[in-house]
Design a protein around this motif. Structure first.
Motif, PDB file in Angstrom:
ATOM      1  N   SER A   1     -28.092 -25.771  44.401  1.00 11.20           N
ATOM      2  CA  SER A   1     -27.004 -25.630  45.361  1.00 11.20           C
ATOM      3  C   SER A   1     -25.963 -24.658  44.829  1.00 11.20           C
ATOM      4  O   SER A   1     -25.860 -24.415  43.628  1.00 11.20           O
ATOM      5  CB  SER A   1     -26.354 -26.987  45.627  1.00 11.20           C
ATOM      6  OG  SER A   1     -25.708 -27.463  44.451  1.00 11.20           O
TER       7      SER A   1
ATOM      8  N   THR B   1     -19.059 -21.999  47.134  1.00 11.55           N
ATOM      9  CA  THR B   1     -18.429 -20.698  47.333  1.00 11.55           C
ATOM     10  C   THR B   1     -16.919 -20.872  47.409  1.00 11.55           C
ATOM     11  O   THR B   1     -16.421 -21.893  47.896  1.00 11.55           O
ATOM     12  CB  THR B   1     -18.919 -20.010  48.624  1.00 11.55           C
ATOM     13  OG1 THR B   1     -18.449 -20.738  49.771  1.00 11.55           O
ATOM     14  CG2 THR B   1     -20.441 -19.932  48.651  1.00 11.55           C
TER      15      THR B   1
ATOM     16  N   VAL C   1     -21.216 -15.749  52.732  1.00  8.08           N
ATOM     17  CA  VAL C   1     -22.331 -15.990  51.813  1.00  8.08           C
ATOM     18  C   VAL C   1     -22.948 -17.359  52.094  1.00  8.08           C
ATOM     19  O   VAL C   1     -24.174 -17.510  52.172  1.00  8.08           O
ATOM     20  CB  VAL C   1     -21.873 -15.890  50.346  1.00  8.08           C
ATOM     21  CG1 VAL C   1     -22.958 -16.389  49.396  1.00  8.08           C
ATOM     22  CG2 VAL C   1     -21.508 -14.446  50.002  1.00  8.08           C
TER      23      VAL C   1
ATOM     24  N   PHE D   1     -26.780 -18.263  53.153  1.00  7.58           N
ATOM     25  CA  PHE D   1     -27.492 -19.078  52.163  1.00  7.58           C
ATOM     26  C   PHE D   1     -28.054 -20.341  52.821  1.00  7.58           C
ATOM     27  O   PHE D   1     -29.207 -20.732  52.580  1.00  7.58           O
ATOM     28  CB  PHE D   1     -26.535 -19.446  51.025  1.00  7.58           C
ATOM     29  CG  PHE D   1     -27.190 -20.049  49.816  1.00  7.58           C
ATOM     30  CD1 PHE D   1     -27.717 -19.246  48.818  1.00  7.58           C
ATOM     31  CD2 PHE D   1     -27.274 -21.431  49.673  1.00  7.58           C
ATOM     32  CE1 PHE D   1     -28.305 -19.808  47.690  1.00  7.58           C
ATOM     33  CE2 PHE D   1     -27.863 -21.997  48.557  1.00  7.58           C
ATOM     34  CZ  PHE D   1     -28.389 -21.176  47.564  1.00  7.58           C
TER      35      PHE D   1
ATOM     36  N   GLY E   1     -30.841 -23.137  51.872  1.00  6.31           N
ATOM     37  CA  GLY E   1     -30.120 -23.623  50.701  1.00  6.31           C
ATOM     38  C   GLY E   1     -29.016 -24.598  51.059  1.00  6.31           C
ATOM     39  O   GLY E   1     -28.743 -24.878  52.228  1.00  6.31           O
TER      40      GLY E   1
ATOM     41  N   ALA F   1     -24.908 -25.455  50.387  1.00  6.78           N
ATOM     42  CA  ALA F   1     -23.676 -24.796  49.962  1.00  6.78           C
ATOM     43  C   ALA F   1     -22.458 -25.613  50.366  1.00  6.78           C
ATOM     44  O   ALA F   1     -22.419 -26.196  51.449  1.00  6.78           O
ATOM     45  CB  ALA F   1     -23.574 -23.389  50.571  1.00  6.78           C
TER      46      ALA F   1
ATOM     47  N   SER G   1     -24.249 -10.702  53.165  1.00  8.64           N
ATOM     48  CA  SER G   1     -25.635 -11.076  53.436  1.00  8.64           C
ATOM     49  C   SER G   1     -26.543 -10.648  52.288  1.00  8.64           C
ATOM     50  O   SER G   1     -27.474 -11.375  51.907  1.00  8.64           O
ATOM     51  CB  SER G   1     -26.106 -10.438  54.749  1.00  8.64           C
ATOM     52  OG  SER G   1     -25.393 -10.949  55.857  1.00  8.64           O
TER      53      SER G   1
ATOM     54  N   ALA H   1     -25.913 -13.179  49.500  1.00  4.42           N
ATOM     55  CA  ALA H   1     -26.467 -14.490  49.821  1.00  4.42           C
ATOM     56  C   ALA H   1     -27.974 -14.522  49.631  1.00  4.42           C
ATOM     57  O   ALA H   1     -28.528 -15.467  49.054  1.00  4.42           O
ATOM     58  CB  ALA H   1     -26.113 -14.866  51.263  1.00  4.42           C
TER      59      ALA H   1
ATOM     60  N   VAL I   1     -28.804 -14.300  45.820  1.00  7.86           N
ATOM     61  CA  VAL I   1     -28.527 -15.553  45.117  1.00  7.86           C
ATOM     62  C   VAL I   1     -29.520 -16.639  45.536  1.00  7.86           C
ATOM     63  O   VAL I   1     -29.961 -17.445  44.713  1.00  7.86           O
ATOM     64  CB  VAL I   1     -27.076 -16.006  45.370  1.00  7.86           C
ATOM     65  CG1 VAL I   1     -26.816 -17.384  44.771  1.00  7.86           C
ATOM     66  CG2 VAL I   1     -26.099 -14.991  44.778  1.00  7.86           C
ATOM     67  N   PHE I   2     -29.889 -16.655  46.817  1.00 10.37           N
ATOM     68  CA  PHE I   2     -30.883 -17.631  47.258  1.00 10.37           C
ATOM     69  C   PHE I   2     -32.198 -17.429  46.497  1.00 10.37           C
ATOM     70  O   PHE I   2     -32.797 -18.408  46.020  1.00 10.37           O
ATOM     71  CB  PHE I   2     -31.135 -17.517  48.762  1.00 10.37           C
ATOM     72  CG  PHE I   2     -32.171 -18.488  49.264  1.00 10.37           C
ATOM     73  CD1 PHE I   2     -31.849 -19.822  49.472  1.00 10.37           C
ATOM     74  CD2 PHE I   2     -33.465 -18.068  49.507  1.00 10.37           C
ATOM     75  CE1 PHE I   2     -32.809 -20.719  49.915  1.00 10.37           C
ATOM     76  CE2 PHE I   2     -34.434 -18.959  49.941  1.00 10.37           C
ATOM     77  CZ  PHE I   2     -34.103 -20.292  50.153  1.00 10.37           C
TER      78      PHE I   2
ATOM     79  N   SER J   1     -31.882 -18.657  43.052  1.00  8.71           N
ATOM     80  CA  SER J   1     -31.880 -20.121  42.996  1.00  8.71           C
ATOM     81  C   SER J   1     -33.293 -20.689  43.124  1.00  8.71           C
ATOM     82  O   SER J   1     -33.532 -21.846  42.754  1.00  8.71           O
ATOM     83  CB  SER J   1     -30.987 -20.698  44.100  1.00  8.71           C
ATOM     84  OG  SER J   1     -31.606 -20.610  45.377  1.00  8.71           O
TER      85      SER J   1
END
Length: 315
Positions: free
Chosen positions: A3, A6, A44, A48, A53, A55, A256, A259, A262-263, A266
């Motif tokens: 997770s 932000t 973001v 995400f 995900g 968040a 975008s 996001a 980072v996704f 993760s």
């Protein structure tokens, strides 16, 4: 499932309109009216979560517009932690002129934040539960230049990696503290930070590598608009050309990009593949009108159409 949390110190209500033609003085009747919750970290989180995900949004909100922002976040079913402020949350506008296809964007500076308000923000972040902390957006008036550095210190003490996307004092304050997992400046923000013109890819690469080599960030992803994007790490530099898509709006493209990247991170992806997924995210965003952000189907389709790493290396 990992997770993120932000942080958006200067959120917006993003309003988008369309008009046939922009005139001065004359009243212009708009159509296609949209209202969305905005600001770096909120954008973001929206993408995400769309990707699957989890968040939590930490953000400052105040005045009548602050209540409206809270309601918009609830409509998007986003998990939120609101830090109340006295000032009114800002409203940003994007106006598309249909005759020319040009977009006009109006972005206020935002409310002045009082010392007790930004301190309350730090107090709330001290108990944030997440695998990554994404700090995104500009510093509003009243917030100290080293605020993002203070957030980095808080997260470092708890073993939570920090990802930064800011400009001006916010970018400098975070990088000066160092130890970031990822920083994502635009090429213009990197020019401002470095104090150099950065006239070509080689100069941009050197400036990005300087951040890595000084331990300020493990990864640097530089978005370069129609010239693509650059990734700098301790052992490689990767430049990817921009994807050939029809541009409808630049609103939220950088958010975008971040996001999606980072996704992928993760999910345990290799950093280069996560970077490619981020580029697909940014491209998917510009295909949409000013009120929207990247959609998962478009991101994945663009990513699948990209040449493989081996093909790009051969090219």
């Amino acid at each position: 499932m990992m997770s993120i949390a932000t942080l958006t110190l200067n959120p917006t209500i993003d309003v988008a309109y369309e008009v046939d033609h922009v005139f001065h003085t004359r009243k212009m009747r708009t159509s296609a009216e949209y209202y969305e919750p905005g600001g770096g970290g909120i954008n973001v989180a929206r993408v995400f979560v769309r990707l699957g995900g989890s968040a939590r949004n930490y953000y400052l909100s105040g005045g009548a517009t602050g209540h409206a922002l809270d309601g918009l976040l609830d409509l998007h079913k986003l998990v939120r932690s609101r830090i109340p402020i006295e000032g009114h949350t800002r409203v940003a506008s994007a106006v598309l002129e249909r005759d020319s296809g040009k977009e006009y964007r109006f972005v206020p500076a935002g409310p002045t934040i009082l010392p007790g308000e930004w301190q309350q923000c730090l107090d709330q972040l001290a108990s944030a539960q997440c695998d990554y902390m994404v700090v995104s957006g500009s510093l509003p008036p009243g917030v100290p230049d080293d605020f993002y550095g203070r957030v980095i210190d808080l997260m470092r003490g708890r073993g939570i990696p920090v990802i930064l996307d800011s400009s001006g004092a916010g970018l400098r304050g975070g990088l000066d503290r160092g130890g970031l997992l990822l920083v994502k400046p635009s090429v213009g923000e990197l020019r401002q930070y470095s104090g150099q013109d950065l006239p070509d890819l080689a100069a941009i690469t050197r400036a990005a590598m300087d951040i890595v080599e000084k331990g300020k960030a493990r990864y640097v992803a530089v978005s370069m608009g129609h010239e693509g994007a650059l990734l700098a790490t301790g052992d490689r530099q990767l430049h990817l050309p921009a994807l050939p898509v029809e541009t409808r709006s630049a609103v939220g493209a950088g958010d975008s990009f971040l996001a999606a990247m980072v996704f992928a991170m993760s999910q345990g992806w290799d950093i280069a593949e996560a970077f490619r997924f981020g580029l697909a995210g940014g491209a998917a965003a510009v295909m949409n009108p000013g009120h929207d952000l990247a959609r998962p189907d478009a991101i994945r389709l663009l990513y699948e159409r990209m040449p493989s790493m081996e093909q790009q290396h051969r090219a």
